[in-house]
Design a protein around this motif. Structure first.
Motif, PDB file in Angstrom:
ATOM      1  N   GLY A   1      30.688  61.398  64.373  1.00  0.00           N
ATOM      2  CA  GLY A   1      29.812  62.432  64.910  1.00  0.00           C
ATOM      3  C   GLY A   1      29.407  63.272  63.798  1.00  0.00           C
ATOM      4  N   TYR A   2      29.622  63.084  62.509  1.00  0.00           N
ATOM      5  CA  TYR A   2      29.189  63.851  61.382  1.00  0.00           C
ATOM      6  C   TYR A   2      27.815  63.258  60.936  1.00  0.00           C
TER       7      TYR A   2
ATOM      8  N   SER B   1      30.082  55.177  57.338  1.00  0.00           N
ATOM      9  CA  SER B   1      30.136  54.525  58.723  1.00  0.00           C
ATOM     10  C   SER B   1      31.208  55.413  59.598  1.00  0.00           C
ATOM     11  N   ALA B   2      32.340  55.709  59.004  1.00  0.00           N
ATOM     12  CA  ALA B   2      33.399  56.282  59.785  1.00  0.00           C
ATOM     13  C   ALA B   2      32.771  57.872  60.276  1.00  0.00           C
ATOM     14  N   MET B   3      32.217  58.329  59.212  1.00  0.00           N
ATOM     15  CA  MET B   3      31.716  59.733  59.490  1.00  0.00           C
ATOM     16  C   MET B   3      30.701  59.700  60.441  1.00  0.00           C
TER      17      MET B   3
ATOM     18  N   MET C   1      22.296  68.834  54.763  1.00  0.00           N
ATOM     19  CA  MET C   1      22.124  67.879  53.729  1.00  0.00           C
ATOM     20  C   MET C   1      22.773  66.481  54.082  1.00  0.00           C
ATOM     21  N   SER C   2      22.140  65.620  53.615  1.00  0.00           N
ATOM     22  CA  SER C   2      22.319  64.010  53.995  1.00  0.00           C
ATOM     23  C   SER C   2      23.869  63.821  53.304  1.00  0.00           C
ATOM     24  N   LEU C   3      24.241  62.815  54.295  1.00  0.00           N
ATOM     25  CA  LEU C   3      25.730  62.311  53.807  1.00  0.00           C
ATOM     26  C   LEU C   3      25.511  61.630  52.399  1.00  0.00           C
ATOM     27  N   ASP C   4      24.350  60.727  52.176  1.00  0.00           N
ATOM     28  CA  ASP C   4      24.069  60.227  50.858  1.00  0.00           C
ATOM     29  C   ASP C   4      24.221  60.937  49.683  1.00  0.00           C
ATOM     30  N   LYS C   5      24.153  62.330  49.886  1.00  0.00           N
ATOM     31  CA  LYS C   5      24.542  63.084  48.527  1.00  0.00           C
ATOM     32  C   LYS C   5      25.920  63.084  48.002  1.00  0.00           C
ATOM     33  N   LEU C   6      26.704  62.827  49.078  1.00  0.00           N
ATOM     34  CA  LEU C   6      28.305  62.963  48.835  1.00  0.00           C
ATOM     35  C   LEU C   6      28.776  61.585  47.942  1.00  0.00           C
ATOM     36  N   LYS C   7      27.743  60.389  48.101  1.00  0.00           N
ATOM     37  CA  LYS C   7      27.983  59.227  47.372  1.00  0.00           C
ATOM     38  C   LYS C   7      29.331  58.596  47.807  1.00  0.00           C
ATOM     39  N   LEU C   8      29.445  58.585  49.142  1.00  0.00           N
ATOM     40  CA  LEU C   8      30.665  57.922  49.615  1.00  0.00           C
ATOM     41  C   LEU C   8      30.334  56.631  49.864  1.00  0.00           C
ATOM     42  N   SER C   9      31.622  55.899  49.886  1.00  0.00           N
ATOM     43  CA  SER C   9      31.466  54.497  50.360  1.00  0.00           C
ATOM     44  C   SER C   9      30.876  54.146  51.593  1.00  0.00           C
ATOM     45  N   LYS C  10      30.372  53.001  51.810  1.00  0.00           N
ATOM     46  CA  LYS C  10      29.728  52.652  53.117  1.00  0.00           C
ATOM     47  C   LYS C  10      30.597  52.618  54.154  1.00  0.00           C
ATOM     48  N   PRO C  11      32.096  52.281  54.109  1.00  0.00           N
ATOM     49  CA  PRO C  11      33.037  52.346  55.247  1.00  0.00           C
ATOM     50  C   PRO C  11      33.299  53.708  55.736  1.00  0.00           C
TER      51      PRO C  11
ATOM     52  N   THR D   1      38.744  70.942  55.406  1.00  0.00           N
ATOM     53  CA  THR D   1      39.645  69.797  55.571  1.00  0.00           C
ATOM     54  C   THR D   1      38.912  68.372  55.377  1.00  0.00           C
ATOM     55  N   THR D   2      37.954  68.378  56.106  1.00  0.00           N
ATOM     56  CA  THR D   2      37.197  67.179  56.029  1.00  0.00           C
ATOM     57  C   THR D   2      36.700  66.738  54.500  1.00  0.00           C
TER      58      THR D   2
END
Length: 430
Positions: free
Chosen positions: A20-21, A14-16, A1-11, A52-53
């Protein structure tokens, strides 16, 4: 599942990526919006499922820059190793963000720690006992706390640290509670019930991609040791089916105790492999047990076994206790030939964590059987409500974490084990 689905901030995205995530875990996709929205959650998932993540990302999304001295987030974990691992995870994903975080664990003097807390901290990661000790010294200010997280909650309960968790939670008052655990059982629910108000339980199962080819596996869930003895005596009463049985326990002392607790209808019927004392009924070699017609039940301790035991020719094996190493269990139940064996496992609530790890390796869940009617279930006295250091009348009261057991696990009778075992025996001799 794409990280976009989590609706995280851009930073954070980028950190994920830098860490390596490249995709989101199922538990993260199911809980992230609820965490950010401020909901109380019990998140249940196996080891390695991304719990944890999950809360690290949630905290970094919610935490706003502040110059307040009091911490906004308190994270309780079982031991010093987990404290350091969680702090490392925060540092890895927070990027260049200025984050004030401290770990509390160990014993001894705490003056320096208290001074660091007074200087201003955003996040405290601590063992429950150490956090409570610092709190009682007035060094940990919970008045501005926004989020209380309990990670590896099942381990905290197993180690008997429910009291400091409940005291800290009730002292913090009205905050968002996030519980992360591998399993949910009665003792864990009792702890959560002290301070959570109608949480949402979200569970994911991540089993192995391939299923192991095993003997027939059956599972009985029982509350304690005495109930295990009653169950084993009930099953072994059918000597026509259970004509030759090996029962595995973890220690030689338990083997000795169990040998004296099992009902023996004929001399020499129950014996121990390598007994503790020379005058006890037992064998030095499993081949002697196999060759002795009147010997029906052999109790074997995992302790002291230097190599796998040759249990070929034995149609039934019992894991009275879950082995400390899952590889020991797997070596006995994974098929290596055409021999038909029924492997029956007993597990208490405290053993469910190890059982889940075994099921992950197997790639499937072991079927849960209902208890026979004649089994005496030894129910300990109901634990009293945990008293807290400071009673806050505005704090949410317990009651929300109680959940009914699934129907399949709530029955107290069973008519199928004898028939099922006899069918297996017919296959062997038919």
């Amino acid at each position: 599942m794409s990280l976009d689905k989590l609706k995280l901030s851009k930073p954070l995205v980028s950190a994920m990526n830098d860490a390596g995530y490249i995709s989101a875990k199922e538990i993260q996709a199911k809980t992230m919006s609820r965490i950010i929205g401020g909901q109380d959650i019990i998140a249940v998932g196996p080891e390695g499922s991304g719990k944890t993540t999950n809360y690290v990302l949630g905290v970094l999304m919610k935490l706003k820059y502040s110059t307040d001295e009091a911490p906004k987030v308190l994270i309780l974990v079982p031991d010093a190793e987990r404290v350091e691992a969680v702090i490392d995870q925060f540092k890895m994903l927070s990027g260049n963000r200025s984050l004030r975080i401290i770990g509390l664990y160990g014993t001894g003097g705490m003056d320096e720690v208290i001074q660091d807390l007074l200087d201003g901290i955003d996040i405290v990661v601590a063992t429950p006992t150490r956090a409570r000790a610092v709190y009682l010294k007035l060094g940990l200010n919970l008045n501005r706390l926004q989020i209380l997280i309990v990670d590896d909650a099942e381990v905290i309960v197993k180690q008997g640290m429910q009291l400091p968790v409940c005291e800290l939670a009730r002292s913090a008052g009205k905050v968002q509670h996030l519980i992360f655990t591998t399993v949910v059982h009665d003792k864990l629910s009792h702890m959560i019930d002290q301070f959570m108000n109608f949480p949402v339980t979200i569970e994911v199962e991540e089993l192995g991609e391939s299923q192991a080819i095993t003997h027939e596996l059956l599972l009985y869930q029982v509350p304690n040791f005495k109930s295990k003895i009653s169950l084993l005596n009930s099953l072994l009463r059918d000597d026509e089916v259970f004509e030759k049985v090996v029962v595995f326990v973890n220690s030689r002392l338990t083997a000795q105790k169990l040998g004296k607790s099992l009902v023996s209808y004929k001399p020499g019927e129950v014996s121990v492999l390598n007994p503790l004392f020379f005058d006890e009924e037992g064998f030095d070699h499993i081949e002697d047990f196999k060759d002795t017609p009147e010997a029906r039940v052999l109790i074997v301790a995992n302790e002291g076994l230097t190599s796998p035991l040759d249990i070929s020719g034995v149609p039934f094996i019992f894991h009275f206790e879950i082995p400390e190493k899952k590889e020991v269990f797997l070596s006995r139940v994974v098929k290596s030939g055409d021999e038909e064996v029924v492997a029956i496992t007993f597990a208490t609530d405290m053993e469910l964590v190890d059982l889940r790890k075994i099921e992950q390796s197997l790639g499937f869940k072991i079927p849960v059987m209902d208890l026979p009617e004649d089994v005496v279930v030894d129910k300990p006295a109901k634990a009293p409500k945990i008293k807290t250091v400071k009673e806050d009348v505005t704090a949410p009261k317990g009651g929300g974490a109680f959940h009914d057991k699934k129907e399949s696990n709530a029955k107290t009778h069973n008519y199928g084990i004898g028939q099922k075992a006899k069918m297996t025996m017919k296959k062997k001799h038919g």
